[in-house]
Design a protein around this motif. Structure first.
Motif, PDB file in Angstrom:
ATOM      1  N   GLY A 181      -4.445   3.328 -55.752  1.00  0.00           N
ATOM      2  CA  GLY A 181      -3.960   4.698 -55.828  1.00  0.00           C
ATOM      3  C   GLY A 181      -4.454   5.458 -57.041  1.00  0.00           C
ATOM      4  O   GLY A 181      -4.006   6.576 -57.295  1.00  0.00           O
ATOM      5  N   ASP A 182      -5.382   4.892 -57.785  1.00  0.00           N
ATOM      6  CA  ASP A 182      -5.951   5.542 -58.961  1.00  0.00           C
ATOM      7  C   ASP A 182      -7.181   6.336 -58.516  1.00  0.00           C
ATOM      8  O   ASP A 182      -8.325   5.887 -58.643  1.00  0.00           O
ATOM      9  N   LEU A 183      -6.922   7.514 -57.991  1.00  0.00           N
ATOM     10  CA  LEU A 183      -7.992   8.309 -57.391  1.00  0.00           C
ATOM     11  C   LEU A 183      -9.005   8.798 -58.412  1.00  0.00           C
ATOM     12  O   LEU A 183     -10.192   8.919 -58.094  1.00  0.00           O
ATOM     13  N   ASP A 184      -8.570   9.066 -59.642  1.00  0.00           N
ATOM     14  CA  ASP A 184      -9.513   9.507 -60.675  1.00  0.00           C
ATOM     15  C   ASP A 184     -10.513   8.400 -60.996  1.00  0.00           C
ATOM     16  O   ASP A 184     -11.716   8.649 -61.093  1.00  0.00           O
ATOM     17  N   ALA A 185     -10.009   7.184 -61.179  1.00  0.00           N
ATOM     18  CA  ALA A 185     -10.904   6.054 -61.460  1.00  0.00           C
ATOM     19  C   ALA A 185     -11.819   5.787 -60.260  1.00  0.00           C
ATOM     20  O   ALA A 185     -13.016   5.533 -60.439  1.00  0.00           O
ATOM     21  N   ALA A 186     -11.271   5.873 -59.068  1.00  0.00           N
ATOM     22  CA  ALA A 186     -12.075   5.656 -57.868  1.00  0.00           C
ATOM     23  C   ALA A 186     -13.210   6.667 -57.812  1.00  0.00           C
ATOM     24  O   ALA A 186     -14.375   6.309 -57.574  1.00  0.00           O
ATOM     25  N   LYS A 187     -12.884   7.920 -58.061  1.00  0.00           N
ATOM     26  CA  LYS A 187     -13.892   8.986 -58.046  1.00  0.00           C
ATOM     27  C   LYS A 187     -14.992   8.706 -59.067  1.00  0.00           C
ATOM     28  O   LYS A 187     -16.184   8.842 -58.764  1.00  0.00           O
ATOM     29  N   THR A 188     -14.597   8.282 -60.254  1.00  0.00           N
ATOM     30  CA  THR A 188     -15.569   7.973 -61.306  1.00  0.00           C
ATOM     31  C   THR A 188     -16.520   6.853 -60.858  1.00  0.00           C
ATOM     32  O   THR A 188     -17.734   6.948 -61.059  1.00  0.00           O
ATOM     33  N   HIS A 189     -15.974   5.806 -60.246  1.00  0.00           N
ATOM     34  CA  HIS A 189     -16.812   4.691 -59.772  1.00  0.00           C
ATOM     35  C   HIS A 189     -17.763   5.139 -58.663  1.00  0.00           C
ATOM     36  O   HIS A 189     -18.954   4.797 -58.685  1.00  0.00           O
ATOM     37  N   PHE A 190     -17.255   5.895 -57.708  1.00  0.00           N
ATOM     38  CA  PHE A 190     -18.111   6.339 -56.606  1.00  0.00           C
ATOM     39  C   PHE A 190     -19.202   7.292 -57.093  1.00  0.00           C
ATOM     40  O   PHE A 190     -20.340   7.235 -56.622  1.00  0.00           O
ATOM     41  N   GLU A 191     -18.851   8.152 -58.039  1.00  0.00           N
ATOM     42  CA  GLU A 191     -19.860   9.051 -58.606  1.00  0.00           C
ATOM     43  C   GLU A 191     -20.936   8.267 -59.360  1.00  0.00           C
ATOM     44  O   GLU A 191     -22.121   8.604 -59.299  1.00  0.00           O
TER      45      GLU A 191
END
Length: 189
Positions: A154-164
Motif C-alpha cells: 500500500g506504499d504507492l509513493d515508493a511503488a511509483k518511485t520503483h516503477f519510474e
C-alpha cells in the motif's frame, strides 16, 4: 456383405491412421509447452514432471514447470491448490538452487510470496527478499519487483518511485508502464 467389409476397412483405416505430426516426436519439454498452450494444463504438468525426472538439474525446466503449475492452480479446487502451490514453490526454489543467477526463478519466488495467501506462506517481507535478489542481478527488473512489493504493502509513493526507476533504465517496459497507470488510478480513488 462386401459393403460391410468395405465400411469396416474404411473405419479401421481412420481409427489406426497415424497422426501427421505426433506430439510424442517432440522432446518432453516441448510437448509440455504445446499442451500448456493448447489449454491442456493437467497434461502439461504431467509432461513437465516426466521431463524433470529426465533432467532434474535444468533450472529453466523447473521454472517452466512452476509456471505451468501457476496456470493449473486456477483450475482446481481449494484443497488441490495447496498441493499445487507447494510443488510450485519447490520448483522455483530448485531452479535457483541449480543456478543462483536464474532470474526467472528469483522473479517466480518473489511473485509466489507476493501473491500467495498467508496460509500458503505469502509474505511481502519474503517477496522483498527475492526482489532484492533480482535487483542484484538486473537492477531495472529488481525495481519492478520492489515496486510490486511496495504496491502490495500500500506504499504507492515508493511503488511509483520503483516503477519510474525501472522505466528510466528500460523505457517503455510494459509491466512498469501498466503499474504506473494502476498506481495513478489508485491514487485518485
Amino acid at each position: 456383405m462386401h459393403k460391410y467389409i468395405l465400411s469396416f476397412l474404411l473405419l479401421a483405416a481412420t481409427v489406426f491412421a497415424e497422426d501427421p505430426a505426433p506430439a510424442a516426436d517432440l522432446p518432453l519439454p516441448e510437448q509440455a509447452a504445446a499442451a500448456l498452450e493448447a489449454g491442456e494444463t493437467k497434461d502439461a504438468v504431467k509432461l513437465y514432471e516426466k521431463a524433470i525426472k529426465a533432467s532434474p538439474d535444468d533450472a529453466q525446466l523447473q521454472t517452466d514447470y512452476a509456471q505451468a503449475l501457476g496456470v493449473r492452480i486456477g483450475q482446481v479446487n481449494f484443497m488441490a491448490q495447496g498441493f499445487i502451490a507447494s510443488k510450485m514453490l519447490k520448483a522455483y526454489e530448485r531452479s535457483v538452487e541449480i543456478d543462483p543467477d536464474h532470474l526467472t526463478g528469483w522473479i517466480g519466488l518473489c511473485r509466489y510470496y507476493l501473491n500467495a495467501p498467508a496460509i500458503a506462506g505469502g509474505s511481502a517481507d519474503k517477496a522483498e527478499t527475492y526482489a532484492k535478489e533480482v535487483h542484484q542481478r538486473v537492477a531495472w527488473l529488481g525495481e519492478v519487483e520492489l515496486g510490486l512489493v511496495a504496491e502490495k504493502r500500500g506504499d504507492l509513493d515508493a511503488a511509483k518511485t520503483h516503477f519510474e526507476a525501472a522505466l528510466a533504465a528500460k523505457p517503455g517496459y510494459p509491466e512498469a508502464t501498466k503499474a504506473l497507470e494502476r498506481i495513478a488510478a489508485k491514487s485518485t480513488e
